[in-house]
Structure formats: structure tokens, C-alpha cells
Enzyme design. Structure first.
Site, PDB file in Angstrom:
ATOM      1  N   CYS A  63       0.834  -1.200   0.000  1.00  0.00           N
ATOM      2  CA  CYS A  63       0.000   0.000   0.000  1.00  0.00           C
ATOM      3  C   CYS A  63       0.871   1.255   0.000  1.00  0.00           C
ATOM      4  O   CYS A  63       0.561   2.234  -0.654  1.00  0.00           O
ATOM      5  CB  CYS A  63      -1.011  -0.009   1.137  1.00  0.00           C
ATOM      6  SG  CYS A  63      -0.355  -0.281   2.759  1.00  0.00           S
ATOM      7  N   VAL A  71       0.860   4.253  -2.846  1.00  0.00           N
ATOM      8  CA  VAL A  71       0.427   5.621  -2.565  1.00  0.00           C
ATOM      9  C   VAL A  71       1.528   6.619  -2.938  1.00  0.00           C
ATOM     10  O   VAL A  71       1.275   7.699  -3.458  1.00  0.00           O
ATOM     11  CB  VAL A  71       0.005   5.776  -1.085  1.00  0.00           C
ATOM     12  CG1 VAL A  71      -0.232   7.224  -0.733  1.00  0.00           C
ATOM     13  CG2 VAL A  71      -1.255   4.968  -0.826  1.00  0.00           C
TER      14      VAL A  71
HETATM   15  S1  SF4 Z   1       1.029  -2.041   5.256  1.00  0.00           S
HETATM   16 FE1  SF4 Z   1      -0.370  -2.462   3.565  1.00  0.00          FE
HETATM   17  S2  SF4 Z   1       0.665  -4.007   2.283  1.00  0.00           S
HETATM   18 FE2  SF4 Z   1       1.662  -3.982   4.295  1.00  0.00          FE
HETATM   19  S3  SF4 Z   1       0.621  -5.591   5.471  1.00  0.00           S
HETATM   20 FE3  SF4 Z   1      -0.407  -3.657   5.942  1.00  0.00          FE
HETATM   21  S4  SF4 Z   1      -2.097  -3.594   4.486  1.00  0.00           S
HETATM   22 FE4  SF4 Z   1      -0.676  -5.129   3.700  1.00  0.00          FE
END
Ligand code: SF4
Lengths: 458, 452
Positions: free
Chosen positions: A107, A111
Site C-alpha cells: 500500500c 500511494v
Molecule cells: S502495510 Fe499495507 S501491504 Fe503492508 S501488510 Fe499492511 S495492508 Fe498489507
């Protein structure tokens, strides 16, 4: 009462997920990437993501799961993660010498907006990728889809990076197996081999995440589809994509890139879905279904008929991943079971809901996507108590609280073994699933039977 | 010397051959298969055992899913902490911000569960999408009349250690908010024990038997109200060097409460902890009672330990754990059952920690900071170890190599702390090391010279 907080009063939640029935994309991408020979999955984000995904897969498979991380720092969140990825690529080849690095985003890197293609090209021009080695990538924004989407994206990435049409057309069938266990992938290969159909299957995690114990730690166990095999998928004559959510995207990409036509089937779990798979394989491979496979089919059918009265009108509640759920619901209805509800955290669309209802009947509650979580599933179970639950390990809380037997399916299974080695797919897999269900139902019947009706022969 | 990557050379030392200090506290090399986690992991691990608080993970769903009830931290009452709550941020939230979703989620949850306090964990992307989590927390706190505490735990902000300090900061906002005055008797807070498999209960029992009043076990079977009055204690007793020392320091500064660092693993360290606390109470009575407990408990388990030692004498272990304090204790505890440590490392040790490790280890022991599986397996191979002590990601590596394993991390199922914990530990090690299954391992056969 472990889930003492669950009430049967269902109120519409808008902003909140309680006890999720899915997880995020990268873990699916990591799993898919392990299905390439000599491949090291790489997580482009903070260290924690990678640690979590590795832990989750380690718990599920009880095998070492190797993957690397870009180890983002404060700087990366401001200036982008390019420097981290370039450094990673260099370090990984120097330290661990994989054939392939399969990068997925997280994520955070999504972003920030890192352009993965451009960074990988830069690594290439800067000579950070040794000759003969490859870096592939896929985007796995965790705020979309689920772990199933991540699997689908990485599989599509394999097509985009490797598949090639050299101008030849081989009499060979590609199989994209879907987000299933290594045991399932091995079973699908076995069926094809038994039928004498030449196939290329990718990803193929058999032998990687269920590797044998030989007294050594192997960074790259022997299994996995080779890059040459995936490359050759562009010359195959046809693609069978198993499971629409996990496999359609890659099959479509292969079609548009290399003009390999495809058909999407449900995962071959249960009699009918396996029939469809075997039949398509027969047609596309230009072969006859051999005696041995017909025997397996006959044996599955034999037990279905022998034991059918024990399934009659037994009510099942299911939670899991959409592709599995479709096939299992079909199989259960073929066994004359009733389906009270079907829940998946993966956004599966209206078509999924419609298909389930067509098979199971209009009364079945079907919910997918946001707020379709384990909490909601539990509420449904409280309202309409089933005889048996199908779901991942987290459903054991419900099973215990409500005193209902549980058959473990899908991801994750942290508390039992078997899924690594024994398939649910194919006729043999159908037998195994049926055995599991029967054991639960009959154990229950034995446990609850009055003394005078306690049966010896069942 | 074993080969390691250039950038990591200074994080690995072999006692006797290379006694320069171990470099540590740095971020893992980009691209390594690090066994480490992130800031969120650190803060979640520390705060999670506060069982009557609400724990809401603000971010995409993954982080909440992976931390749902995986740590065996027990509660004697409320179990709200075993639920997994997430705002499950989706694409539209990433674009338009997640503040509204966060506020609604908090309101909904506080209404439904009436928790004593709420912790809101911001994960990786929350800062980037511009959410003002502090403001939302303040607002909901006013509306609902309970503390709503933001925990800034974006993964990239550092290592697990930084997560610990974020957690300490969060806890410190609760401490001192109760009017209650507890005066007179000698009292303590237990810091840094997470009540895995009920360990805090064992420790607490000893202290209470000594006549010490335990005001709060912040992070093991923790309760919000206890934390709020924790500033009344005469002493903070901190276990696990990494996680809670920060809070102890804050409390020393703000309330003048002194602290000591202890470990509850192994006979020496457990006894030492009781003696240290007793000494600081300045009560002869307590010192006597501590002595009695030690005598009684040790004599109870001693014979059985000796039996186990007979089997394990001369065997070698590799230890790779999160905090270095635990590593110290394990080196000593293993010695009690006849085993030596050939490889030892931690994820979060400091330079002094490694210095101390060097002191207590045998010549030739490999000391390592933030290792990875390839390195670790090489060290294990070179040193021919019989046992690995580690966490979830290390277990299958050991098994594949035909080496016994003991989980000393949050997945352990039986209490390993306290005197009875020492016996459990010895039994667990014994059961794995002495298992007949290793006889079938090709590695074992090779070592024993059995060829087919
Ligand atoms: S930060 Fe984002 S990619 Fe990483 S474990 Fe949490 S939800 Fe999943």
C-alpha cells in the site's frame, strides 16, 4: 466463549471491518511468485509487510518462506522508493543469487506512486541485473481486492514478462491453476499426465512450499515453473484458466499478447467441476480419457451413492475465497446438502452472488467484499444454525462457540496439516473432501446419539 | 570466518576471533530476507494485551488481518483485544482521505463495546493520504468521554524498537489520569511482560507472596484503570530490555519512580529479580520471603532439571530472538541443562547488549545482529548445533535442517517464565532435542557416519 462479542443482531456497518475474511494483495502475489523456479519474491514497502506475509505463509505451509523487502524508511516515503529498490536488486543478486526476482508493491509504495517498470529498467541500464537473470513485477495495491487479486496480478505479471509467441504453435495446453494448494497443483499435473496431455502450468508451488526434508535448508527448493516453461506458454494452442477470480486475468493477457485462446472453468473441486475440466483437457489435448481416470471418477461416484443419505438436507455455512466457494457449493448441492450462507471478504461481484444463488437457491445469503467479514459470518450462523461450517482456521472460534463441526478450506489454515499434501481438486480430491465432511458429520452423530441408537455400521 | 554480505560484516562477530563491537540498531539492508518486522508490529505487540481497550487499526486491511489473535497473550477477564478491528481503507479513501471512516468506525465501536479506552494505530499510508488522526481521536474522545489515543506506527518510520517507543508514549498519556491515591505499602508495576501463556500470573504470584503490591501489569493481562493509577507505584520492574524501558524512563522523569531491569527466564535471573525487588523495598521481611520462595521453588524443580541435564549434556544451541535480554537469560538457562550456545543473535540488541553477550558466551560463539535465514542456516551448519531457539519464521528452517526447535517467541504455548517456566523450558528443549524423528534426518546420519 471466544467470540462473546458477537450478537445475532445484524446492523449495517459502513466504516468498519471486524475480524476480516480476507487479507491484502501482497501475500497472494508472494505465494504466486514462489511458484516460479528459482524465484525470490520481493516486497516493495516497509519491512513489516514482508515479515507479516512470510509469517502468514510459514504458518500455513510450515515450510521456510523466503522473500525480501525494500525496507522503506522515512526518506522513501518522501522521495519515493526508487533508491531502495535499486539497492535491493543489487543486494539480492549479490547475496542470494536467485534466477528471478518477482517484485510486488504494497500500500505504501502504491500511494507514493513508484513506477516499477521504470525502476526495473533503470536497474537494467545501470547493470544491476546480471546477465541471464530477470526482474519482474506486478502492482498489488492493498486497498483494492484481496489476496486473491494479488495472486491474479502476479500470475498476469508472469505472462507479461515471460510469455512469448515465437511463431510456432505447439500442441500443448496451458493451465493456470488458480490460488490453490501445492497439492492441488500437483494433482492437476498428475491428471494431465495420466491423460497424456502435454501441459505448461504456472504458477506451480508444488515442491516449493511443501518441500521434502533432506537435512538441508534450501533457499530455492526444486519445484516451480521455469521461466522457459512460462515463456513457452505463448506457443501453446490453448489455455485453461481455473477459477475465474484468480486466473482469468492472466489467461486474457496471454490471449492478447500471444494469441492463445482460453476458457475459464470453475476450480475442479467436486464431481461436476472435475468432469468439466477433464472434458476440456480431453478436447484440447486431442486425447481419450484413460481408464485410470474413469476409475477414479467411478470411485468418487461410488462413495457419493454409498453415503448419500448422510448428506441429505444437512445445512452448511461457508466462508472462504470465491473460486473455491463456487465449486464447493456446487458439490455440496450435488450431495443434497443445503447452503445457508456464503461469505467472502474478496470483492467477487454480482455474477458470483448470482451463480451461488442459482445453485443453492434464493434463500441462501450471499455476501462478498467490504464488511463481509468473519463477524458477519458468525452473526449469520447465530441466526440460522448450520450442521457444518466450511472456512479457514479463524472459523474455529465460531465452531467452538456454537458447537458446530468445521471443515477447513482456503487460506489460512494455521492449525492443521494435510492441505500441503492432499488435494481437494480432481476426483481424488473430491473423495478427500467428502471423507472430511463425512467424518465430521458422523463423529457428531456418534457423539450425540442416544445409547440405544448408537450405530456400529454406518 | 563465515562469509556474509559486505554491508553486514560489522553486524556479525565470532568471539575470540574478532572482538570488535557488533554494529546494530540500523535498518536492515534493503533487499535482505530480514526476520524483523516494523513499527506497527512493535507497538501492536506491546499494547495489544490491554484487554479492556479497543484496538482499531487504521489503514488497509492487511495489517489487521495478520495480527488478529496471533499472540498468545492471555486475559483473566475481558477479551476485547482478541477481536480484529480495521477501517479497511479502500481506493476511494486513499483518494479522499480516511478521516470520516475512522470517526464513524470509532463511534460505532465505542457504542457497541463500551471500552475503557481506545488505541488507534496508523499504518503505512495514513500520514501520506493526509489524515489528521490526532484530531479525529481528540474529537471522538470528547464526544464519548473515554481516552482515544493515537499510536503513530507507520511501518517505515523505523524498526520494531520505534514501535515500542510509540507504544510507550501512548501508555504514558493514560498514566496519571486517575485520581486514586495509593500510599504506604511498597508497590510495583510489572512492565514488559506480556502474559504469554499466563506468564505474568506466575510472576505476580511470587511478588504478592513476598508482600509486594502489584499496581499494574501494564502489558500483560492489562487493564486501562490499572494503567491510569500506575503512577502510584514505588518501583517499576522492567522486563525485556527493548520494549518498555522507554516508559520506565518517562515515569522516572515525570513521577520520580525508579526502575530496575530484570528477566524472568532461568533460575539465576528469576531469583535475581525477586532479590532485587526485595532489596529495594528495604524490608527485611521481604528479603527473607524472597529467599524462601527461591529456595522452595528451586528445590522443587532441581531434581527433574538434573535428569534432563543428563540427556542434554554437551549439546549445542543457536539462539535468535527479538530482544537481547532474552538472549542473555537463554544463554544462562541453557547452561543449566548442560547445553552451550554456539550462535546467538537478536533483532533489536544494542552495542552494550552485544558486549555483555560476548562476556557470557564461550569462545568461538557467533554473535549476530539482525540475521537472515541464509546466514543463520550457515552458522548453524558450521557450528553443528542440535537446537534452534527462535520464532515462527525460524522454526521450519531448523526442522528442514534436522535440528530441534523451541519457540521462545509469542507463539509459545506454555509459560517459560518463572521457576516453573524453567522446568517447562527444559522439558520443551528435551522433548525436541531427544525426539527420535531426527534419527531419520540425512543430516543426522551424515554426522553420525551412518551411510546407506
Ligand atoms: S502495510 Fe499495507 S501491504 Fe503492508 S501488510 Fe499492511 S495492508 Fe498489507
Amino acid at each position: 466463549m471466544l467470540l462473546r462479542h458477537t450478537t445475532d443482531n445484524i446492523i449495517d456497518r459502513k466504516a468498519l471491518t471486524v475480524n476480516p475474511a480476507k487479507t491484502c494483495q501482497p501475500v497472494g502475489a508472494m505465494y504466486a511468485a514462489l511458484g516460479i523456479r528459482g524465484c525470490l519474491p520481493h516486497s516493495h514497502g516497509s519491512q513489516g509487510c514482508c515479515a507479516y506475509h512470510r509469517s502468514a505463509l510459514t504458518r500455513h505451509y510450515k515450510d521456510p518462506i523466503m522473500a525480501t523487502s525494500s525496507s522503506f524508511t522515512e526518506g522513501a516515503s518522501v522521495f519515493g522508493g526508487q533508491a531502495n529498490l535499486l539497492e535491493s536488486i543489487q543486494n539480492i543478486f549479490a547475496m542470494y543469487d536467485p534466477e528471478i526476482i518477482a517484485v510486488h508493491t504494497t500500500c505504501l509504495s502504491e500511494v507514493i506512486g513508484d513506477d516499477m517498470k521504470q525502476i526495473i529498467n533503470k536497474a537494467k541500464t545501470e547493470g544491476k541485473i546480471p546477465a541471464g537473470k530477470t526482474v519482474i513485477h506486478t502492482n498489488t495495491p492493498s486497498f483494492k481486492g484481496s489476496h486473491v487479486t494479488g495472486f491474479s496480478n502476479m500470475t498476469t505479471g508472469m505472462v507479461q514478462y515471460f510469455s512469448e509467441n515465437t511463431g510456432d504453435r505447439e500442441n500443448r495446453v496451458n493451465i493456470i491453476p488458480g490460488f490453490v494448494e501445492p497439492s492441488d497443483m500437483a494433482e492437476i499435473k498428475r491428471i494431465a499426465a495420466e491423460m497424456g496431455v502435454q501441459i505448461v502450468m504456472f504458477p506451480d508451488t508444488s515442491g516449493v512450499v511443501n518441500s521434502p526434508m533432506d537435512g538441508k535448508f534450501h533457499m530455492y527448493p526444486k519445484g516451480g515453473a521455469t521461466s522457459a516453461e512460462i515463456k513457452s506458454s505463448g506457443d501453446s494452442s490453448f489455455t485453461i484458466a481455473l477459477g475465474s477470480l484468480a486466473s482469468t486475468q492472466a489467461a486474457r493477457a496471454l490471449d492478447s499478447k500471444c494469441k492463445v485462446p482460453f476458457e475459464v472453468l470453475n476450480l475442479p473441486i467436486g464431481l461436476r467441476a472435475t468432469d468439466a475440466f477433464v472434458d476440456l483437457l480431453r478436447k484440447k489435448g486431442g486425447v481419450q480419457v484413460p481408464e485410470a481416470i474413469m476409475t477414479e471418477r467411478g470411485q468418487l461416484l461410488d462413495v457419493m451413492t454409498d453415503m448419500h443419505q448422510y448428506f441429505y438436507m444437512k445445512k452448511a455455512a461457508l466462508m472462504g475465497d470465491p473460486d473455491q466457494l463456487l465449486s464447493i457449493v456446487e458439490f455440496l448441492t450435488d450431495l443434497d446438502m443445503k447452503i445457508s450462507c456464503v461469505v467472502t471478504g474478496t470483492p467477487a461481484g454480482t455474477k458470483f452472488e448470482k451463480s451461488i444463488k442459482e445453485m443453492a437457491g434464493g434463500d441462501t445469503v450471499v455476501k462478498s467484499g467490504a464488511t463481509a467479514d468473519t463477524y458477519y459470518f458468525h452473526q449469520l450462523i447465530k441466526k440460522d444454525k448450520p450442521d457444518i461450517i466450511f472456512g479457514n482456521t479463524y472459523c474455529k472460534y465460531i465452531a467452538r462457540d456454537e458447537d458446530i463441526p468445521l471443515v477447513r478450506i482456503c487460506f489460512p489454515i494455521y492449525d492443521r496439516v494435510g492441505h500441503q499434501y492432499f488435494p481437494l481438486t480432481g476426483y481424488k480430491g473430491g473423495l478427500r473432501l467428502m471423507e472430511k465432511i463425512l467424518n465430521e458429520l458422523l463423529d457428531r452423530q456418534d457423539r450425540d446419539a442416544a445409547e440405544e441408537s448408537f450405530e456400529l455400521v454406518m | 570466518m563465515i562469509t556474509v554480505l559486505d554491508g553486514r560484516k560489522n553486524q556479525v562477530r565470532e568471539k575470540g576471533r574478532d572482538d570488535r563491537p557488533v554494529e546494530c540498531g540500523r535498518m536492515s539492508l534493503a533487499g535482505s530476507v530480514s526476520q524483523r518486522a516494523c513499527v506497527f508490529c512493535g507497538s501492536r505487540v506491546v499494547l495489544y494485551p490491554v484487554a479492556d481497550a479497543l484496538h482499531l487499526v487504521h489503514g488497509p486491511l492487511g495489517c489487521a488481518a495478520y495480527t488478529w489473535d496471533i499472540r498468545g497473550s492471555l486475559s483473566s477477564g475481558p477479551e476485547l483485544h482478541r477481536m480484529s478491528f480495521s477501517t479497511d481503507l479502500r481506493e476511494e479513501d486513499v483518494i479522499y482521505g480516511g478521516e470520516k471512516k475512522l470517526r464513524l468506525a470509532l463511534q460505532e465501536l465505542i457504542e457497541a463495546y463500551s471500552p475503557k479506552a481506545a488505541f488507534v494505530y496508523s499504518t503505512c499510508i495514513v500520514g501520506l493520504i493526509g489524515d489528521d488522526v490526532n484530531a479525529v481521536c481528540r474529537r471522538v474522545s470528547c464526544e464519548k468521554g473515554i481516552p482515544v489515543i493515537p499510536v503513530h506506527s507507520e511501518g517505515f518510520r523505523g524498526t520494531k524498537k520505534d514501535g515500542y517507543s510509540a507504544a510507550c508514549t501512548a501508555l504514558s498519556t493514560l498514566i496519571g489520569t486517575s485520581e486514586e491515591k495509593i500510599a504506604g505499602e511498597f508497590s510495583i508495576n510489572i512492565l514488559g511482560d506480556f502474559n504469554i501463556a499466563g506468564e505474568t500470573w506466575i510472576i505476580r504470584k511470587y511478588y504478592e507472596e513476598m508482600g509486594v503490591r502489584v499496581i499494574s501489569c501494564m502489558t500483560g493481562d492489562g487493564r486501562v484503570d490499572d494503567i491510569r493509577r500506575a503512577h502510584n507505584a514505588s518501583l517499576n520492574v522492567v522486563q525485556c530490555s527493548g520494549s518498555m524501558t522507554g516508559l520506565a524512563k518517562i515515569m522516572q522523569r515525570e513521577y520520580g519512580i525508579p526502575f530496575i531491569r530484570v528477566s524472568y527466564f532461568g533460575l539465576e535471573d528469576m531469583s535475581q529479580a525477586l532479590y532485587d525487588v526485595a532489596k529495594l523495598s528495604c524490608s527485611g521481611e521481604m528479603i527473607k520471603k524472597a529467599g524462601n520462595i527461591v529456595k522452595r521453588e528451586v528445590s522443587e524443580i532441581y531434581p527433574e532439571l538434573q535428569n534432563i541435564k543428563r540427556d542434554l549434556e554437551g549439546k549445542r544451541a543457536a539462539v535468535y530472538v527479538g530482544g537481547s535480554f532474552k538472549a542473555f537469560s537463554l544463554v544462562k538457562a541453557l547452561r543449566h541443562i548442560g547445553m552451550s550456545v554456539a550462535v546467538v543473535g537478536s533483532q533489536t540488541g544494542s552495542e552494550e547488549d552485544y558486549e555483555y553477550l560476548r562476556e557470557i558466551c564461550d569462545e568461538g560463539t557467533v554473535i549476530v545482529d539482525d540475521t537472515n535465514p541464509l546466514e543463520l542456516s550457515k552458522f548453524m551448519d558450521d557450528k553443528g548445533v542440535d537446537l534452534l531457539i527462535g520464532g515462527v519464521k525460524e522454526r521450519p528452517i531448523a526442522y528442514k535442517m534436522g535440528v530441534a526447535f523451541c519457540d521462545h517467541n509469542h507463539e509459545r504455548k506454555i509459560p517459560l517464565a518463572g521457576f516453573e517456566g524453567m522446568l517447562h523450558f527444559a522439558k520443551e528443549v528435551h522433548s525436541s532435542v531427544m525426539s527420535p524423528v531426527w534419527k531419520f534426518s540425512p543430516a543426522y546420519r551424515l554426522r553420525k557416519g551412518i551411510y546407506e
